[in-house]
Design an enzyme around this catalytic site. Structure first.
Site, PDB file in Angstrom:
ATOM      1  N   GLY A  29     -33.870  21.662  22.090  1.00 14.58           N
ATOM      2  CA  GLY A  29     -35.348  21.970  22.343  1.00 14.58           C
ATOM      3  C   GLY A  29     -36.201  21.195  21.397  1.00 14.58           C
ATOM      4  O   GLY A  29     -35.903  20.622  20.672  1.00 14.58           O
ATOM      5  N   TYR A  30     -37.626  21.314  22.055  1.00 12.50           N
ATOM      6  CA  TYR A  30     -38.800  20.710  21.184  1.00 12.50           C
ATOM      7  C   TYR A  30     -39.732  21.587  20.829  1.00 12.50           C
ATOM      8  O   TYR A  30     -40.191  22.517  21.490  1.00 12.50           O
ATOM      9  CB  TYR A  30     -39.457  19.562  22.241  1.00 12.50           C
ATOM     10  CG  TYR A  30     -38.460  18.591  22.531  1.00 12.50           C
ATOM     11  CD1 TYR A  30     -38.302  17.338  21.868  1.00 12.50           C
ATOM     12  CD2 TYR A  30     -37.487  18.778  23.676  1.00 12.50           C
ATOM     13  CE1 TYR A  30     -37.323  16.653  22.303  1.00 12.50           C
ATOM     14  CE2 TYR A  30     -36.576  17.614  23.729  1.00 12.50           C
ATOM     15  CZ  TYR A  30     -36.482  16.618  23.128  1.00 12.50           C
ATOM     16  OH  TYR A  30     -35.495  15.506  23.294  1.00 12.50           O
ATOM     17  N   LEU A  31     -40.230  21.330  19.416  1.00 14.76           N
ATOM     18  CA  LEU A  31     -41.165  22.333  18.969  1.00 14.76           C
ATOM     19  C   LEU A  31     -42.620  21.859  19.147  1.00 14.76           C
ATOM     20  O   LEU A  31     -43.483  22.517  18.722  1.00 14.76           O
ATOM     21  CB  LEU A  31     -40.990  22.246  17.457  1.00 14.76           C
ATOM     22  CG  LEU A  31     -39.780  22.864  16.872  1.00 14.76           C
ATOM     23  CD1 LEU A  31     -39.583  22.562  15.424  1.00 14.76           C
ATOM     24  CD2 LEU A  31     -39.693  24.196  17.192  1.00 14.76           C
ATOM     25  N   VAL A  88     -40.941  25.165  22.571  1.00 13.63           N
ATOM     26  CA  VAL A  88     -41.855  25.192  24.016  1.00 13.63           C
ATOM     27  C   VAL A  88     -40.984  24.319  25.095  1.00 13.63           C
ATOM     28  O   VAL A  88     -40.284  23.645  25.081  1.00 13.63           O
ATOM     29  CB  VAL A  88     -43.256  24.390  23.590  1.00 13.63           C
ATOM     30  CG1 VAL A  88     -43.846  25.350  22.617  1.00 13.63           C
ATOM     31  CG2 VAL A  88     -43.101  23.051  23.299  1.00 13.63           C
TER      32      VAL A  88
END
Length: 167
Positions: A29-31, A88
């Site tokens: 996932g990406y922050l 997010v």
């Protein structure tokens, strides 16, 4: 500074499966949101990845093409799980198959979940003009098409693509 030089191809057929010598389950996932990068507010993606029994934090500059700055650090798995809860957009789940072709190790990503049906192969190079053997199953090159970047797939998964986008 770490530099990643990578070429990315769609995969045709499944002949590569017989050549794979290892498979790694991955969830990432990406922050930071893709919109912040598109708007120019951020210049790098920040990714958390669980890969098998290990975890990594990755920061990669967002530039079109095959060459980017890349920084990667090991993380405790428990920390990675907590960070993934802060991400997010959607999660990207895939199986990475390792396939040796000539002198290069190819990574064939078989996407799962919302990106199921998409299979992309990558080869990392030491120089932008390095010669490499392109296997028959490596079809159209998509290195310069940002929609195939994992950051974009987290935001706009393959299941939502129109037939023309899948083109």
């Amino acid at each position: 500074m770490a530099i990643e030089i990578e070429r990315k191809f769609l995969v045709s057929g499944d002949a590569w499966k017989a050549q794979a010598h290892a498979v790694i389950e991955m969830a990432q996932g990406y922050l930071n949101p893709v919109d912040a990068i598109k708007a120019g507010g951020q210049k790098a993606s920040v990714r958390v990845r669980l890969e098998g029994e290990s975890a990594r934090l990755n920061i990669k500059s967002c530039e079109p093409g095959h060459t980017r700055q890349e920084f990667e650090y090991p993380l405790p798995v428990a920390d990675a799980r907590q960070l993934l809860a802060l991400c997010v957009g959607g999660m990207v789940h895939k199986r990475r198959h390792l396939v040796q072709v000539g002198l290069h190790l190819w990574e064939v990503d078989e996407f799962l979940g919302d990106n199921a049906g998409l299979v992309v192969a990558e080869v990392e190079l030491d120089a932008a003009d390095e010669v490499f053997v392109k296997p028959d199953w490596a079809a159209a090159e998509v290195t310069d098409q940002p929609r195939y970047y994992n950051l974009a797939l987290a935001d706009y998964p393959y299941c939502r693509w129109s037939s023309s986008e899948r083109g």
